[in-house]
Write an enzyme that holds these catalytic residues in place. Structure first.
Site, PDB file in Angstrom:
ATOM      1  N   ASP A   1      -6.788  -5.661  14.772  1.00 26.08           N
ATOM      2  CA  ASP A   1      -6.735  -4.248  14.371  1.00 26.08           C
ATOM      3  C   ASP A   1      -6.506  -4.214  12.861  1.00 26.08           C
ATOM      4  O   ASP A   1      -5.393  -4.006  12.388  1.00 26.08           O
ATOM      5  CB  ASP A   1      -5.603  -3.549  15.127  1.00 26.08           C
ATOM      6  CG  ASP A   1      -5.589  -2.047  14.893  1.00 26.08           C
ATOM      7  OD1 ASP A   1      -6.590  -1.507  14.383  1.00 26.08           O
ATOM      8  OD2 ASP A   1      -4.554  -1.414  15.206  1.00 26.08           O
TER       9      ASP A   1
ATOM     10  N   GLN B   1       0.835  -1.196   0.000  1.00 25.63           N
ATOM     11  CA  GLN B   1       0.000   0.000   0.000  1.00 25.63           C
ATOM     12  C   GLN B   1       0.872   1.249   0.000  1.00 25.63           C
ATOM     13  O   GLN B   1       2.087   1.179   0.192  1.00 25.63           O
ATOM     14  CB  GLN B   1      -0.887   0.004   1.250  1.00 25.63           C
ATOM     15  CG  GLN B   1      -0.067   0.009   2.535  1.00 25.63           C
ATOM     16  CD  GLN B   1      -0.848  -0.403   3.752  1.00 25.63           C
ATOM     17  OE1 GLN B   1      -2.072  -0.346   3.760  1.00 25.63           O
ATOM     18  NE2 GLN B   1      -0.156  -0.816   4.799  1.00 25.63           N
TER      19      GLN B   1
END
Length: 566
Positions: A440, A315
């Site tokens: 998370d 990313q």
């Protein structure tokens, strides 16, 4: 513009089509049966009203032998097909990075492009009488549009967000426009190449189509492999697209001006030469300023205080915030962490899961180290395993002074063991048990993360829990994304877990969480507050607030039937 042909010497009979010798080949352009003008074939020969006269036998003079000429045409098909697929993959990848939801973006690009290719093929029928000039112009246009598409899309994403209304989604409209334009140009290639290869040596239509498509498909394979393994990792989206455009322009110009230059008038040759020189010059100039463009675009998106910005294997990662200002971490296409409110989020994520046994803790995601910081604040934690897919994020969390200071260098604690792996893959291979599992993870609407909110994933998570263990999952905002939140709750229950929903809030920001355990429903509680912050009162208030948003009748999400966003 009519295309000049050399005259047939009157004293010599024309050589048969396909004969190899000096390189001059006669081509019968009248049709597969080659009827002479005026011959009675049961159809009008063109002398009637509204019909074109049947073309005569015209010679095509080549600078090389016909066999070499056919090879050069097929080589051009190969190169152009590779470039075309790179444009397509580049649009899909950039749209996924910038707009999210890769399934939707891929479907949009592929469907629009295939439709546009059909339109391009139909439009090319009108250009077949000038196939060489038309093909040269199409390749120059395709090189310009395809090569600059990534720059234009990234620019629209960066700067259109400043404007209200329709301008805010400028990159979406531009994506469709570029996809359509590239598709039309690609669609016009094959009909013109079919004419050109038949001009060199006529053969059965089936054989010619088979040759063209074979070269086209092999070129697509090479382009499809070059994009993820060469262009993207070594050059990046912007420079890779510009280089592809330059290769595309060179291939088209070399074929037309090198092999079919005698098919063009002097004016047409100079026009194509100047056009391709302009395109190549523009692409080269853009390539030299890619770095400046990226920095300006980042400032437009993230402000003037960008500290770190790069693209990892997973990313885009941007860390912004000057000294004395809040630190912001952007992952992919949106913000992930802000130091202004991350404390409440991570305390609400971690503390209810560690209210029970918590000697051995597993953190899925959390590569920024902030969830691990909260885990280590709770007394009694002996071992923390962290599974983060992006190794560069882990490295940044350790090495950046401000981010490392924010997470209190939690990843360097001797109790912490971090690995870079996909959470789903890691859980499948794992055989250890943990007292607490903290998930998370990215938003479930991101296609790559959807499997991390599936019934299968939650089944693996349940298997990793020790008796009496707890797990916690963050799922968007119950107020804003109620259906996704309660679908995740339904999916947890389908995997055999009992749930306790709650939420946390600071200012206008709200986060939804799901506490889960095997057997009995886990009680909502927090350990003794190490340093204040999110406690029992806030937990009870969050549970009451989320109860009023419940959506019933939802089906669980699975790997083969992802339902988030529905």
């Amino acid at each position: 513009m009519s295309e000049p042909r050399s005259a047939v010497p009157p004293a010599q009979p024309p050589p048969r089509p396909g004969a190899e010798g000096s390189g001059d080949v006669l081509v019968d352009e009248r049709g597969p049966r080659g009827e002479a003008a005026g011959q009675d074939t049961g159809r009008d020969t063109g002398q009637g009203a509204g019909q074109d006269a049947a073309p005569e036998l015209l010679p095509l003079s080549l600078p090389v032998r016909p066999g070499v000429g056919r090879f050069l045409v097929l080589l051009a098909v190969f190169v152009c097909a590779a470039c075309g697929l790179v444009y397509e993959l580049e649009l899909v990848a950039l749209a996924s990075y910038l707009l999210g939801d890769s399934v939707t973006q891929a479907s949009l690009v592929l469907s629009v492009m295939v439709f546009a290719m059909g339109i391009g093929s139909l439009l090319a029928k009108r250009l077949c009488t000038r196939a060489a000039a038309a093909f040269g112009a199409i390749e120059a246009g395709l090189a310009l549009v395809g090569g600059c598409s990534a720059l234009a899309l990234y620019g629209a994403f960066a700067w259109s967000g400043r404007f209200p209304g329709a301008w805010a989604s400028g990159s979406s409209g531009l994506l469709i426009g570029f996809t359509f334009a590239i598709g039309v140009l690609i669609g016009g290639e094959v009909p013109l190449l079919m004419v050109l290869i038949q001009r060199i040596r006529r053969q059965e239509a089936g054989g010619a189509v088979a040759d063209l498509f074979a070269a086209d498909y092999v070129g697509a394979l090479v382009g499809g492999l070059a994009f993820p393994f060469l262009l993207l990792p070594f050059l990046g989206q912007l420079t890779g697209a510009l280089l592809t455009g330059a290769i595309n322009a060179c291939a088209g110009a070399a074929l037309v001006l090198g092999l079919f230059h005698r098919d063009l008038s002097r004016r047409a040759r100079w026009t194509l030469l100047v056009l391709n020189a302009f395109v190549l010059g523009l692409l080269a100039m853009a390539a030299t300023h890619v770095g400046d463009f990226e920095r300006a675009a980042r400032r437009a998106v993230f402000g003037d205080d960008v500290r770190v910005a790069f693209h990892s294997d997973v990313q885009d990662i941007v860390l912004a915030g000057r000294s004395g200002e809040p630190l912001a971490l952007y992952l992919g296409d949106g913000p992930r962490v802000s130091s202004a409110d991350e404390g409440v989020y991570h305390q609400a994520l971690v503390r209810p899961a560690l209210a029970g046994p918590h000697a051995r803790v597993l953190v899925l995601g959390g590569g920024d180290g902030l969830a691990v910081r909260e885990v280590l604040r709770v007394p009694g934690v002996r071992v923390v395993d962290v599974v983060e897919v992006d190794r560069e994020l882990l490295r940044l969390a350790r090495r950046d002074p401000r981010l490392g200071g924010l997470n209190r260098h939690a990843l360097d604690d001797p109790r912490v063991h971090a690995v870079s792996d996909d959470a789903f893959t890691w859980l499948r291979a794992n055989r250890r048990r943990f007292d607490a599992v903290v998930a998370d993870l990215p938003d479930p609407r991101q296609t790559a993360a959807t499997k991390l909110y599936s019934q299968e994933f939650y089944g693996l998570l349940k298997r990793a829990l020790a008796p009496g263990g707890r797990s916690v999952v963050h799922v968007g905002s119950p107020g804003r994304d109620a259906r996704d939140y309660w679908r995740a709750e339904r999916t947890l229950r389908a995997a055999g877990l009992r749930t306790a929903p709650y939420a946390a809030k600071k200012g206008r920001a709200e986060w939804g969480f799901l506490l889960a355990a095997s057997g009995e429903r886990p009680p909502l509680a927090v350990p003794a507050r190490p340093e204040g912050g999110f406690g029992a009162r806030e937990l009870r208030a969050g549970a009451r607030r989320v109860a009023g948003t419940r959506v019933r009748g939802l089906e669980p999400s699975t790997l083969v039937s992802p339902r988030y966003g529905l």
